[in-house]
Design a protein around this motif. Structure first.
Motif, PDB file in Angstrom:
ATOM      1  N   ARG A 266     -11.894   2.062  -0.994  1.00 50.01           N
ATOM      2  CA  ARG A 266     -12.231   3.071  -1.790  1.00 50.01           C
ATOM      3  C   ARG A 266     -11.244   3.761  -3.130  1.00 50.01           C
ATOM      4  N   SER A 267     -10.295   3.703  -2.805  1.00 54.46           N
ATOM      5  CA  SER A 267      -8.932   3.051  -4.253  1.00 54.46           C
ATOM      6  C   SER A 267      -8.441   2.470  -4.265  1.00 54.46           C
ATOM      7  N   ARG A 268      -8.935   1.239  -4.498  1.00 51.50           N
ATOM      8  CA  ARG A 268      -8.344   0.246  -5.034  1.00 51.50           C
ATOM      9  C   ARG A 268      -6.536  -0.339  -5.084  1.00 51.50           C
ATOM     10  N   TRP A 269      -6.541  -0.072  -6.616  1.00 56.87           N
ATOM     11  CA  TRP A 269      -5.511  -0.123  -6.970  1.00 56.87           C
ATOM     12  C   TRP A 269      -4.105   0.779  -6.870  1.00 56.87           C
ATOM     13  N   LEU A 270      -4.446   2.130  -7.012  1.00 58.88           N
ATOM     14  CA  LEU A 270      -3.932   2.832  -5.625  1.00 58.88           C
ATOM     15  C   LEU A 270      -2.804   2.404  -4.717  1.00 58.88           C
ATOM     16  N   ALA A 271      -3.823   1.839  -3.760  1.00 60.40           N
ATOM     17  CA  ALA A 271      -3.750   1.376  -2.725  1.00 60.40           C
ATOM     18  C   ALA A 271      -3.159   0.264  -2.643  1.00 60.40           C
ATOM     19  N   ARG A 272      -3.302  -0.464  -3.253  1.00 59.18           N
ATOM     20  CA  ARG A 272      -2.447  -2.250  -3.691  1.00 59.18           C
ATOM     21  C   ARG A 272      -1.320  -1.691  -3.939  1.00 59.18           C
ATOM     22  N   ALA A 273      -1.076  -0.595  -5.328  1.00 59.83           N
ATOM     23  CA  ALA A 273       0.162  -0.489  -5.512  1.00 59.83           C
ATOM     24  C   ALA A 273       1.419  -0.118  -4.296  1.00 59.83           C
ATOM     25  N   GLY A 274       1.015   1.023  -3.457  1.00 58.66           N
ATOM     26  CA  GLY A 274       1.248   1.879  -2.717  1.00 58.66           C
ATOM     27  C   GLY A 274       1.650   0.521  -1.402  1.00 58.66           C
ATOM     28  N   GLY A 275       0.547  -0.366  -1.225  1.00 54.85           N
ATOM     29  CA  GLY A 275       0.981  -1.409  -0.091  1.00 54.85           C
ATOM     30  C   GLY A 275       2.070  -2.200  -0.779  1.00 54.85           C
ATOM     31  N   VAL A 276       2.408  -2.493  -2.151  1.00 49.88           N
ATOM     32  CA  VAL A 276       4.121  -3.693  -2.522  1.00 49.88           C
ATOM     33  C   VAL A 276       4.839  -2.386  -2.634  1.00 49.88           C
ATOM     34  N   PHE A 277       4.892  -1.267  -2.969  1.00 51.54           N
ATOM     35  CA  PHE A 277       5.788  -0.288  -2.793  1.00 51.54           C
ATOM     36  C   PHE A 277       6.325  -0.055  -0.878  1.00 51.54           C
ATOM     37  N   ALA A 278       5.433  -0.277  -0.509  1.00 54.13           N
ATOM     38  CA  ALA A 278       5.492   0.013   1.084  1.00 54.13           C
ATOM     39  C   ALA A 278       6.180  -0.723   1.792  1.00 54.13           C
ATOM     40  N   VAL A 279       6.087  -2.961   1.056  1.00 58.07           N
ATOM     41  CA  VAL A 279       6.946  -3.832   1.536  1.00 58.07           C
ATOM     42  C   VAL A 279       7.958  -3.760   0.997  1.00 58.07           C
ATOM     43  N   LEU A 280       7.674  -3.345   0.037  1.00 52.80           N
ATOM     44  CA  LEU A 280       9.411  -3.570  -1.109  1.00 52.80           C
ATOM     45  C   LEU A 280      10.231  -1.880  -0.083  1.00 52.80           C
ATOM     46  N   GLY A 281       9.462  -1.495   0.351  1.00 58.52           N
ATOM     47  CA  GLY A 281      10.633  -0.371   1.436  1.00 58.52           C
ATOM     48  C   GLY A 281      11.342  -0.959   2.171  1.00 58.52           C
ATOM     49  N   LEU A 282      10.072  -1.537   3.411  1.00 59.35           N
ATOM     50  CA  LEU A 282      10.043  -2.490   4.994  1.00 59.35           C
ATOM     51  C   LEU A 282      11.921  -3.427   4.556  1.00 59.35           C
TER      52      LEU A 282
END
Length: 202
Positions: free
Chosen positions: A57-73
């Motif tokens: 339902r919020s594809r681009w924001l979720a994708r951006a958040g996923g990328v940021f989360a992986v970088l943070g990990l």
């Protein structure tokens, strides 16, 4: 995973208190730092667990958040590992500078991505998608606010008490997110279920 993060931040807070009471600064700085990093790792894994529902339902924001989360990990795993390695080997430590002669400035962008951008992106995505309660969506933004507060108070009197308050705040926030996710119905689920005529009559 958010509940696990709450426990890890709670342990980090205990190490901070122990360091304040006993003056064991190395234990407070290194082992406590490792538990803080582990707490962020658990929280970011929890965010990635929210990704499948948000991406519909919020594809681009979720994708951006996923990328940021992986970088943070990546950044927090490295930070936690470096802290534990320095504690075990007795390597020299500079607060906020380097661990064992290894400068940590290059992991700071990843820390920003994980602590600030990942949680804020997932918070906005959750608000827009409506798959979680508004309470969960707002709580997801709190770790970002705590991170900003931490960065904004780098060297003030009584810094150890500020650090303790920040870690305790993270523990409580992660617990609130995890508890609310386990107990609260999402608004989308409540909207999608239409009452039957019999139940409406009752």
């Amino acid at each position: 995973m958010f509940l696990v993060a709450a426990v890890l931040f709670g342990v980090a807070a205990a190490f901070a208190v122990a360091g304040m009471v006993t003056g064991a600064d190395r234990l407070d700085l290194l082992v406590g730092e490792a538990f803080i990093a582990a707490g962020w790792v658990a929280g970011l894994v929890g965010l990635l667990g929210l990704y499948p529902r948000l991406s519909d339902r919020s594809r681009w924001l979720a994708r951006a958040g996923g990328v940021f989360a992986v970088l943070g990990l990546v950044a927090f795993v490295f930070l936690g590992g470096a802290s534990l390695a320095a504690f075990v080997t007795g390597a020299a430590v500079e607060r906020g500078g380097a661990i064992g002669g290894l400068p940590l400035a290059f992991v700071f962008p990843g820390i920003i991505a994980g602590s600030l951008l990942a949680f804020s992106s997932f918070s906005v995505a959750s608000l827009r998608a409506g798959v979680h309660s508004r309470t969960v969506s707002v709580l997801l933004a709190v770790p970002s606010a705590i991170f900003v507060a931490n960065v904004a108070t780098p060297a003030i009197p009584g810094r150890e008490f500020v650090t303790l308050g920040i870690v305790c705040g993270l523990a409580l926030t992660m617990f609130a997110i995890g508890y609310t996710l386990r107990t609260a119905d999402s608004p989308s689920e409540r909207r999608d279920v239409e009452p039957s005529p019999d139940s409406a009559a009752r």
